[in-house]
Scaffold this active site. Structure first.
Site, PDB file in Angstrom:
ATOM      1  CD  GLU A 146     -11.826  -3.550 -10.039  1.00 49.61           C
ATOM      2  OE1 GLU A 146     -11.150  -3.965  -9.105  1.00 49.61           O
ATOM      3  OE2 GLU A 146     -12.732  -2.705  -9.900  1.00 49.61           O
TER       4      GLU A 146
ATOM      5  CB  VAL B 289      -6.927  -3.530 -13.441  1.00 44.62           C
ATOM      6  CG1 VAL B 289      -5.566  -3.926 -12.918  1.00 44.62           C
ATOM      7  CG2 VAL B 289      -7.731  -4.757 -13.837  1.00 44.62           C
TER       8      VAL B 289
ATOM      9  N   GLY C 186      -7.447  -0.498  -8.685  1.00 47.07           N
ATOM     10  CA  GLY C 186      -8.202  -0.199  -7.466  1.00 47.07           C
ATOM     11  C   GLY C 186      -8.130   1.256  -7.036  1.00 47.07           C
TER      12      GLY C 186
ATOM     13  N   GLY D  54     -10.913  15.613   9.240  1.00 49.62           N
ATOM     14  CA  GLY D  54      -9.960  14.531   9.505  1.00 49.62           C
ATOM     15  C   GLY D  54      -8.540  14.929   9.153  1.00 49.62           C
TER      16      GLY D  54
ATOM     17  CB  ALA E 134      -2.360   9.733   5.318  1.00 47.88           C
TER      18      ALA E 134
ATOM     19  N   GLY F 291     -11.902   8.638   7.979  1.00 48.40           N
ATOM     20  CA  GLY F 291     -12.033   7.185   8.061  1.00 48.40           C
ATOM     21  C   GLY F 291     -12.635   6.560   6.826  1.00 48.40           C
TER      22      GLY F 291
ATOM     23  CG  ASP G 247      -7.786  -0.463   2.165  1.00 46.72           C
ATOM     24  OD1 ASP G 247      -6.610  -0.701   2.503  1.00 46.72           O
ATOM     25  OD2 ASP G 247      -8.152   0.627   1.680  1.00 46.72           O
TER      26      ASP G 247
ATOM     27  CG  HIS H 275      28.835  14.751   4.337  1.00 49.69           C
ATOM     28  ND1 HIS H 275      28.027  15.251   5.342  1.00 49.69           N
ATOM     29  CD2 HIS H 275      29.551  15.788   3.842  1.00 49.69           C
ATOM     30  CE1 HIS H 275      28.258  16.553   5.455  1.00 49.69           C
ATOM     31  NE2 HIS H 275      29.179  16.904   4.553  1.00 49.69           N
TER      32      HIS H 275
HETATM   33  P1  FAD Z   1      -8.742  -1.285  -3.307  1.00 45.05           P
HETATM   34  O1  FAD Z   1      -7.571  -0.599  -3.867  1.00 45.05           O
HETATM   35  O2  FAD Z   1      -9.836  -0.460  -2.748  1.00 45.05           O
HETATM   36  O3  FAD Z   1      -9.311  -2.200  -4.459  1.00 45.05           O
HETATM   37  C1  FAD Z   1     -10.504  -2.894  -4.344  1.00 45.05           C
HETATM   38  C2  FAD Z   1     -11.062  -3.126  -5.736  1.00 45.05           C
HETATM   39  O4  FAD Z   1     -12.149  -4.023  -5.649  1.00 45.05           O
HETATM   40  C3  FAD Z   1     -11.613  -1.859  -6.393  1.00 45.05           C
HETATM   41  O5  FAD Z   1     -11.010  -1.691  -7.652  1.00 45.05           O
HETATM   42  C4  FAD Z   1     -13.111  -2.102  -6.524  1.00 45.05           C
HETATM   43  O6  FAD Z   1     -13.645  -1.550  -7.709  1.00 45.05           O
HETATM   44  C5  FAD Z   1     -13.168  -3.617  -6.563  1.00 45.05           C
HETATM   45  N1  FAD Z   1     -14.412  -4.195  -6.078  1.00 45.05           N
HETATM   46  C6  FAD Z   1     -15.053  -3.903  -4.924  1.00 45.05           C
HETATM   47  N2  FAD Z   1     -16.122  -4.724  -4.775  1.00 45.05           N
HETATM   48  C7  FAD Z   1     -16.142  -5.543  -5.860  1.00 45.05           C
HETATM   49  C8  FAD Z   1     -16.977  -6.613  -6.258  1.00 45.05           C
HETATM   50  N3  FAD Z   1     -17.964  -7.039  -5.492  1.00 45.05           N
HETATM   51  N4  FAD Z   1     -16.718  -7.219  -7.447  1.00 45.05           N
HETATM   52  C9  FAD Z   1     -15.684  -6.804  -8.229  1.00 45.05           C
HETATM   53  N5  FAD Z   1     -14.854  -5.813  -7.885  1.00 45.05           N
HETATM   54  C10 FAD Z   1     -15.063  -5.198  -6.702  1.00 45.05           C
HETATM   55  N6  FAD Z   1      -1.939   3.907   0.459  1.00 45.05           N
HETATM   56  C11 FAD Z   1      -0.596   3.927   0.437  1.00 45.05           C
HETATM   57  O7  FAD Z   1       0.036   2.927   0.776  1.00 45.05           O
HETATM   58  N7  FAD Z   1       0.091   5.053   0.037  1.00 45.05           N
HETATM   59  C12 FAD Z   1      -0.548   6.177  -0.336  1.00 45.05           C
HETATM   60  O8  FAD Z   1       0.099   7.169  -0.693  1.00 45.05           O
HETATM   61  C13 FAD Z   1      -1.965   6.195  -0.305  1.00 45.05           C
HETATM   62  N8  FAD Z   1      -2.642   7.304  -0.666  1.00 45.05           N
HETATM   63  C14 FAD Z   1      -4.011   7.274  -0.674  1.00 45.05           C
HETATM   64  C15 FAD Z   1      -4.701   8.415  -1.046  1.00 45.05           C
HETATM   65  C16 FAD Z   1      -6.078   8.413  -1.079  1.00 45.05           C
HETATM   66  C17 FAD Z   1      -6.815   9.658  -1.488  1.00 45.05           C
HETATM   67  C18 FAD Z   1      -6.799   7.226  -0.746  1.00 45.05           C
HETATM   68  C19 FAD Z   1      -8.298   7.187  -0.795  1.00 45.05           C
HETATM   69  C20 FAD Z   1      -6.122   6.086  -0.355  1.00 45.05           C
HETATM   70  C21 FAD Z   1      -4.721   6.099  -0.307  1.00 45.05           C
HETATM   71  N9  FAD Z   1      -4.004   4.978   0.079  1.00 45.05           N
HETATM   72  C22 FAD Z   1      -2.639   5.002   0.100  1.00 45.05           C
HETATM   73  C23 FAD Z   1      -4.682   3.734   0.507  1.00 45.05           C
HETATM   74  C24 FAD Z   1      -4.690   2.685  -0.617  1.00 45.05           C
HETATM   75  O9  FAD Z   1      -5.313   3.236  -1.742  1.00 45.05           O
HETATM   76  C25 FAD Z   1      -5.423   1.444  -0.152  1.00 45.05           C
HETATM   77  O10 FAD Z   1      -4.864   0.989   1.065  1.00 45.05           O
HETATM   78  C26 FAD Z   1      -5.304   0.347  -1.186  1.00 45.05           C
HETATM   79  O11 FAD Z   1      -5.856   0.750  -2.413  1.00 45.05           O
HETATM   80  C27 FAD Z   1      -6.006  -0.914  -0.696  1.00 45.05           C
HETATM   81  O12 FAD Z   1      -5.899  -1.902  -1.662  1.00 45.05           O
HETATM   82  P2  FAD Z   1      -6.990  -3.049  -1.771  1.00 45.05           P
HETATM   83  O13 FAD Z   1      -6.534  -3.926  -2.891  1.00 45.05           O
HETATM   84  O14 FAD Z   1      -7.230  -3.661  -0.458  1.00 45.05           O
HETATM   85  O15 FAD Z   1      -8.367  -2.305  -2.162  1.00 45.05           O
END
Ligand code: FAD
Length: 464
Positions: free
Chosen positions: A34, A38, A40, A178, A181, A270, A310, A441
């Site tokens: 990371e 941790v 994300g 946009g 959400a 997006g 994502d 209820h």
């Molecule tokens: P991420 O959470 O993006 O984690 C990826 C991690 O990889 C990051 O910590 C990054 O630092 C690390 N990384 C990237 N490249 C490298 C590399 N090369 N080497 C080492 N580390 C690296 N989702 C919901 O379900 N409910 C919600 O209410 C919600 N609200 C949101 C509000 C906002 C403002 C935003 C921006 C997003 C929201 N989301 C929500 C979406 C949600 O945050 C993401 O869908 C989710 O975090 C995706 O998880 P992930 O593990 O795929 O990626």
């Protein structure tokens, strides 16, 4: 010398950290790379901090608007204290995940990692470069906010949600690009704080891809709350000067040009996958928008290399990333799991909330399904009346055999209510089963049963 593990995971967001927590349960040694913190995006900059700000500002809104509260109009929020609270909540959760990873024997390596070849990961750590070998690699690097060709974040007037969460002061005016959400949640937070908020959306309605009738219900309600939501607004250019942004474009409804200015603009149109530089050129197959292509076992074109969350697109949601994580890590351990997104619920945490699962009416019609729809408005709910929250509805869709195929809710707590319907969609429950379930209820969940009955013209608290 290469370090050796069973599973190497790049990215410690919900996808990556959950895969890392599951691996030791399956008897595997895991390493998690990371580069930031941790948890994300979700824990540090997304789901959790937005919900904290939404909760804080909702208290303010309720106190101000509840007619029986005396002196509510003069009440405000201590923005600096809210910021301290936000950071404390995030820190506590991050520490909790780090604790669980540590107890599971997961090695956390701080640094930017890269897939060198199948089973080999290189990482730039503060102590210098290191390489790891593993039987399986899981890519979970997530996504970031997308820019427009003519508008990129500059940390001042033009921001992403990450900077908006931490604005040093509440802006007087804000343009949001946009109406998904993120745009609606951030717009709601600042509207409640007194910011003049304008949301510009290029599509004809909010929450693109959702059930039109239900989304239109929320749109009307948010507009009633003073959120200026303008749809079919095609933005073609921007002028940014210190302290002011102007967006220019054309309204697609009437071809009339528009120009809107504000102190700040939030990019919420997006997200782009963090797939660049993740592996040597050409190693990973990228699909539309740069998302990593995978099969339904979440394996990339390289055997033993999986991608999740994502990074692979679809619904960009933390709980989708959790589901992906379990599927990928179990496949990496020799099981044969496939993803199943049919009952993946979504939520938008506005007030009232929006939640949805399964097919929309438009999708069901498009598939030629003979849909039976039941809509129950909150106006007919005793519980909604006690909460002075009559703006909302529950819509349940069933197929020709009365099996529930989709459900869409606008209501306070819709994100909690939807799970009964997610279970119904995943199990193929019938209208009769949900309509016949005994709901407490008075609750808003009673409206789910009533909507199911309404689809059979058997609603009890509404004329059929
Ligand atoms: P991420 O959470 O993006 O984690 C990826 C991690 O990889 C990051 O910590 C990054 O630092 C690390 N990384 C990237 N490249 C490298 C590399 N090369 N080497 C080492 N580390 C690296 N989702 C919901 O379900 N409910 C919600 O209410 C919600 N609200 C949101 C509000 C906002 C403002 C935003 C921006 C997003 C929201 N989301 C929500 C979406 C949600 O945050 C993401 O869908 C989710 O975090 C995706 O998880 P992930 O593990 O795929 O990626």
């Amino acid at each position: 010398m290469d370090h050796k593990k069973d599973i190497a995971i790049i990215g410690g967001g919900p996808g990556g950290y959950l895969a890392a927590l599951r691996a030791p349960q399956l008897g595997r040694k895991a390493v998690l790379f990371e580069e930031d913190r941790v948890g994300g995006t979700c824990m540090n900059y997304g789901c959790i901090p937005t919900k904290y700000l939404l909760h804080q500002t909702k208290i303010l809104k309720e106190v101000r608007e509840t007619k029986t509260v005396v002196g509510g109009a003069g009440i405000g929020l201590d923005w600096a204290a809210v910021q301290t609270g936000r950071l404390a909540v995030v820190d506590r959760l991050v520490r909790g995940i780090e604790f669980l990873l540590e107890k599971g024997g997961v090695e956390i390596v701080k640094g930017r990692a890269r897939l060198e070849e199948a089973g080999r990961v290189a990482v730039e750590t503060p102590d210098g470069p290191k390489t790891y070998r593993a039987d399986a690699v899981i890519l979970a690097t997530g996504s970031r906010s997308a820019s427009l060709p003519f508008l990129a974040p500059n940390g001042a007037e033009v921001v992403t949600s990450t900077e908006a969460l931490a604005f040093p002061e509440v802006p007087k005016s804000l343009l949001v690009i946009g109406a998904g959400a993120i745009g609606l949640e951030m717009g709601s937070i600042f509207k409640r704080l007194g910011t003049d908020v304008t949301v510009l959306e290029i599509l004809p309605g909010i929450i693109p891809g959702s059930d039109r009738e239900t989304a239109a219900r929320l749109e009307r309600t948010l507009k009633k709350q003073g959120l200026r939501i303008l749809t079919q607004m095609s933005i073609a250019g921007a002028d940014v000067v210190p302290g002011k942004v102007t967006l220019k474009g054309t309204c697609l409804k009437n071809s009339v040009p528009f120009e809107y200015s504000a102190e700040r603009v939030l990019l919420a149109a997006g997200r782009r996958p963090n797939s660049e530089g993740l592996a040597a050129d050409g190693m990973l197959t990228l699909g539309r928008g740069g998302f990593v292509a995978v099969n339904d076992r979440l394996e990339t074109g390289i055997p033993g290399v999986y991608a999740i969350g994502d990074l692979i697109g679809g619904k960009l949601l933390a709980h989708k990333a959790y589901h992906d994580a379990i599927v990928a890590v179990e496949n990496a351990c020799g099981m044969n799991r496939t993803v199943d997104y049919r009952a993946l619920p979504i939520a938008v945490f506005t007030d009232p909330e929006f939640a949805s699962v399964g097919l929309t009416q438009e999708e069901a019609d498009g598939k030629g399904i003979k849909v039976r729809a039941g809509v129950f408005p909150l106006q007919a709910s005793g519980r909604a009346l006690t909460m002075d929250s009559l703006d909302g509805m529950v819509k349940v869709l069933a197929d020709g055999e009365d099996r529930i195929i989709g459900a869409h809710i606008v209501a306070p707590g819709a994100s909690e209510m939807i799970h009964e319907l997610a279970l119904a969609v995943s199990r193929g429950s019938t209208l009769g089963e949900i309509g016949g379930l005994i709901h407490i209820h008075p609750t808003l969940s009673e409206t789910i049963g009533e909507a199911a009955l309404k689809a059979r013209n058997e609603a009890l608290h509404l004329l059929n």
